[in-house]
Design a protein around this motif. Structure first.
Motif, PDB file in Angstrom:
ATOM      1  N   THR A  67     -15.707  42.687  67.188  1.00 36.21           N
ATOM      2  CA  THR A  67     -16.332  41.632  66.389  1.00 36.21           C
ATOM      3  C   THR A  67     -15.929  40.245  66.891  1.00 36.21           C
ATOM      4  O   THR A  67     -16.047  39.251  66.178  1.00 36.21           O
ATOM      5  N   LYS A  69     -13.105  38.748  67.552  1.00 36.67           N
ATOM      6  CA  LYS A  69     -12.025  38.004  66.906  1.00 36.67           C
ATOM      7  C   LYS A  69     -10.786  37.910  67.776  1.00 36.67           C
ATOM      8  O   LYS A  69      -9.871  37.127  67.479  1.00 36.67           O
ATOM      9  N   HIS A 136      -9.921  37.623  57.133  1.00 42.27           N
ATOM     10  CA  HIS A 136     -10.888  36.571  56.808  1.00 42.27           C
ATOM     11  C   HIS A 136     -10.377  35.669  55.690  1.00 42.27           C
ATOM     12  O   HIS A 136     -10.572  34.445  55.724  1.00 42.27           O
ATOM     13  N   GLN A 137      -9.697  36.263  54.699  1.00 43.00           N
ATOM     14  CA  GLN A 137      -9.199  35.491  53.556  1.00 43.00           C
ATOM     15  C   GLN A 137      -7.831  34.871  53.819  1.00 43.00           C
ATOM     16  O   GLN A 137      -7.243  34.249  52.943  1.00 43.00           O
ATOM     17  N   TYR A 198     -17.953  44.346  57.015  1.00 38.72           N
ATOM     18  CA  TYR A 198     -17.389  43.236  56.241  1.00 38.72           C
ATOM     19  C   TYR A 198     -18.030  41.914  56.661  1.00 38.72           C
ATOM     20  O   TYR A 198     -18.359  41.071  55.816  1.00 38.72           O
ATOM     21  N   ASP A 199     -18.198  41.728  57.976  1.00 40.13           N
ATOM     22  CA  ASP A 199     -18.820  40.493  58.467  1.00 40.13           C
ATOM     23  C   ASP A 199     -20.222  40.314  57.897  1.00 40.13           C
ATOM     24  O   ASP A 199     -20.623  39.209  57.527  1.00 40.13           O
ATOM     25  N   ALA A 202     -19.898  39.531  54.102  1.00 37.35           N
ATOM     26  CA  ALA A 202     -19.318  38.199  53.885  1.00 37.35           C
ATOM     27  C   ALA A 202     -20.118  37.091  54.553  1.00 37.35           C
ATOM     28  O   ALA A 202     -19.807  35.904  54.401  1.00 37.35           O
ATOM     29  N   ILE A 204     -20.436  36.504  57.817  1.00 37.80           N
ATOM     30  CA  ILE A 204     -19.687  35.930  58.939  1.00 37.80           C
ATOM     31  C   ILE A 204     -20.449  36.154  60.231  1.00 37.80           C
ATOM     32  O   ILE A 204     -20.869  37.277  60.520  1.00 37.80           O
ATOM     33  N   THR A 205     -20.621  35.116  61.004  1.00 38.58           N
ATOM     34  CA  THR A 205     -21.298  35.221  62.285  1.00 38.58           C
ATOM     35  C   THR A 205     -20.254  35.260  63.394  1.00 38.58           C
ATOM     36  O   THR A 205     -19.494  34.304  63.569  1.00 38.58           O
ATOM     37  N   PRO A 206     -20.168  36.376  64.134  1.00 36.80           N
ATOM     38  CA  PRO A 206     -19.174  36.476  65.212  1.00 36.80           C
ATOM     39  C   PRO A 206     -19.370  35.382  66.247  1.00 36.80           C
ATOM     40  O   PRO A 206     -20.483  35.053  66.626  1.00 36.80           O
ATOM     41  N   LYS A 207     -18.254  34.806  66.683  1.00 36.20           N
ATOM     42  CA  LYS A 207     -18.298  33.761  67.689  1.00 36.20           C
ATOM     43  C   LYS A 207     -17.485  34.189  68.899  1.00 36.20           C
ATOM     44  O   LYS A 207     -16.445  34.800  68.766  1.00 36.20           O
TER      45      LYS A 207
END
Length: 209
Positions: A67, A69, A136-137, A198-199, A202, A204-207
């Motif tokens: 993902t 990260k 993420h949190q 989860y992404d 939530a 969330i856009t993977p970068k």
């Protein structure tokens, strides 16, 4: 969880935490569904989270890489540190003559491909989903440890509902007499799905790193 202070510190933390987790799992073999592994993981994540991120599992590291990260080089380094930690724990248990000779991940060595793969993957989806939330949190300390340990318990419980004694950690599973490549592929697949799920939920856009 915060980023590592430096690469040496991070790798040392992952090595020691995986060593500790493996010892805890081996020490609890034969006691049925044990909380030793999740408890040890929770403590280790609380301690080393600010140093390395508290992966303590090649499958978790893989899911984070899938993902985007963590970088590929860092992921490989983490996995090597984790596997070496687990292997040295196995060696230490053998030297101390306390390594269970009949420790098997699966109850039945003849478990089919679909059963082993699907339950390792299923348990890992729940575990990595919780891990993704912690990261993420930006949870820290005991809160992070409790959530990660609880997520591991949830994953293990789902697998055990089908009579399967999963470990959900390829490094720790190396100590099993029934170890096979399925204990790598299953958790890796499940971890990637859990993090991606989860992404998606939530938003969330993977970068790219």
């Amino acid at each position: 969880m915060a980023k590592s202070i430096n690469n040496y510190s991070a790798l040392s933390a992952e090595f020691f935490a995986t060593f500790t987790l493996t010892i805890a799992v081996l020490a609890s073999v034969g006691s049925g569904f044990s909380l030793a592994g999740p408890f040890a993981l929770a403590i280790m994540v609380a301690i080393i989270g600010p140093i390395s991120g508290g992966h303590v599992n090649p499958a978790i590291t893989f899911g984070l890489w899938a993902t985007k990260k963590v970088k590929g080089v860092q992921a490989v380094q983490y996995m090597i540190a984790q596997v070496v930690g687990a292997l040295l724990a196995i060696v230490a248990a053998r030297i101390a003559d306390v390594l269970p000779s009949n420790f098997m991940v699966a109850e039945n060595v003849a478990d089919t491909f679909s059963r082993v793969f699907s339950l390792e993957a299923l348990g890992m989806v729940f575990f990595s989903f919780g891990m993704a939330a912690v990261i993420h949190q930006k949870k820290q300390g005991l809160e992070a440890g409790a959530l990660v340990g609880g997520s591991l318990i949830l994953g293990l419980l789902f697998a055990s509902l089908f009579g399967y004694g999963a470990v959900l950690n390829p490094a720790v599973a190396l100590s099993s007499a029934s170890f096979s490549w399925l204990y790598i592929v299953g958790p890796f697949f499940g971890s990637a799905i859990g993090f991606m799920l989860y992404d998606q939920i939530a938003g969330i856009t993977p970068k790219s790193k």
